[in-house]
Design an enzyme around this catalytic site. Structure first.
Site, PDB file in Angstrom:
ATOM      1  CG  ASP A 122      55.616  17.595  12.796  1.00 12.42           C
ATOM      2  OD1 ASP A 122      55.017  18.687  12.819  1.00 12.42           O
ATOM      3  OD2 ASP A 122      56.848  17.494  12.915  1.00 12.42           O
TER       4      ASP A 122
ATOM      5  N   GLY B 135      63.704  24.588   6.701  1.00 11.94           N
ATOM      6  CA  GLY B 135      64.968  24.071   7.233  1.00 11.94           C
ATOM      7  C   GLY B 135      64.816  23.688   8.691  1.00 11.94           C
TER       8      GLY B 135
ATOM      9  CB  THR C 102      68.634  25.673   8.667  1.00  7.86           C
ATOM     10  OG1 THR C 102      69.355  24.440   8.622  1.00  7.86           O
ATOM     11  CG2 THR C 102      68.718  26.360   7.325  1.00  7.86           C
ATOM     12  NE  ARG C 103      62.318  25.953  10.189  1.00  8.36           N
ATOM     13  CZ  ARG C 103      61.020  25.690  10.148  1.00  8.36           C
ATOM     14  NH1 ARG C 103      60.179  26.401  10.869  1.00  8.36           N
ATOM     15  NH2 ARG C 103      60.564  24.717   9.398  1.00  8.36           N
TER      16      ARG C 103
ATOM     17  CB  CYS D  39      49.880  19.420   8.447  1.00  7.74           C
ATOM     18  SG  CYS D  39      49.717  17.864   9.284  1.00  7.74           S
TER      19      CYS D  39
END
Length: 312
Positions: free
Chosen positions: A82, A148, A152-153, A241
């Site tokens: 990231d 998410g 959540t995923r 990204c």
């Protein structure tokens, strides 16, 4: 230095990573007190729009970096994939930790592998890189956006919104989620090349000699070699990204370094891929040289088209 503050997002994975680094730092530096400061980022607030459309992964860093530049924290712990290849003035990539599993993994309640997915199965991912590679393996699959945090995923997978989802193996391992889903299938590096830096943690620090000295204890030499090649590759292609680029370097047991890279269109119809093996003492500028070969083959034009497709 007696006290150190780590700025972190509040997601489960971000907190696990920061707590892990806090524990290592306190063990390495007796008497040092490390605390966490939770920062809510724009990436955490905007959950209904694909990442590529709102500026990619850098959205999870901006507010954290501002907190550090204001002097409210000295370190931040990021998933290295990231972290943009260019750092803001006053902040440095002070250390890169030993890599976890760098592969992507397919999670499913019903299907044990990518090959086992039936025609038209719905696969969840918000990554253009994963979309490109899964569709070049299996053009018959249906890809649906997935945002998410990890929990959540997985919940959306269990609720039946997807037949399978693709996540980074490292996050699943770190959060101890291997048993939360019926099937966790690590995808071979030859089938899906990970994102630059995947599986490693990047320690971002303020440019202060004392802080940098403390952070240095977290450095892993081989991971630095691997991820420097990967980051140089992406930096030379000028791929942010949010474009479909996979690149992975591995220091092999025989002292060679194997680097695989792929760029292409999000629908998997066109890809450029290459793999190169060189001795460890010949890795200088390898990422840049590989990227230049890709550019000669039309990679920049391909990525420009990829970006257009992504924003439609």
């Amino acid at each position: 230095m007696k006290k150190l503050v780590i700025a972190t997002r509040g997601s489960k994975l971000a907190l696990w990573q920061s707590e892990h680094i806090k524990a290592v730092l306190e063990e390495q530096n007796p008497g040092l007190e490390v605390s966490l400061k939770i920062v809510v980022t724009s990436g955490d607030k905007i959950l209904d729009v694909p990442l590529a459309k709102i500026g990619g992964k850098g959205l999870f860093l901006k507010e954290i970096e501002e907190t550090m530049l204001k002097g409210e924290a000295q370190l931040a712990v990021h998933s290295l994939k990231d972290v943009p290849t260019q750092m803001p003035d006053g902040l440095l990539l002070a250390a890169i930790t030993e890599r976890e599993d760098d592969r992507d993994a397919m999670l499913s309640e019903k299907y044990a592998s990518v090959d086992a997915l039936p025609e038209g199965a719905v696969v969840g991912t918000s990554s253009l890189r994963r979309r490109m590679q899964i569709l070049s393996l299996r053009p018959d699959l249906t890809i649906k956006d997935l945002r998410g945090n990890v929990d959540t995923r997985i919940r959306k997978l269990k609720e039946g919104d997807y037949d399978a989802i693709i996540l980074a193996s490292a996050g699943i391992n770190r959060l101890g989620l291997l048993d939360s889903v019926e099937y966790v299938y690590p995808i071979a590096l030859g089938d899906m090349v990970p994102a630059m830096g995947q599986g490693a943690l990047g320690i971002e620090a303020v440019d202060d000699p004392e802080v940098l000295e403390i952070a240095r204890g977290l450095e892993d030499t081989n991971t630095r070699i691997e991820t420097t090649i990967e980051r140089d590759f992406v930096d030379t292609l000028q791929g942010g990204c949010q474009v479909p680029i996979g690149v992975n370097a591995t220091v092999l047991e025989n002292g060679q370094v194997l680097t695989q890279a792929i760029v292409g269109l999000p629908d998997g119809t066109e890809v450029l891929a290459e793999s190169v093996e060189v001795p460890k003492d010949a890795v200088d500028n390898l990422g840049r040289k590989m990227a230049e070969t890709f550019i000669e083959q039309g990679a920049r034009e391909l990525l420009a088209r990829a970006e257009e497709m992504a924003f439609k």
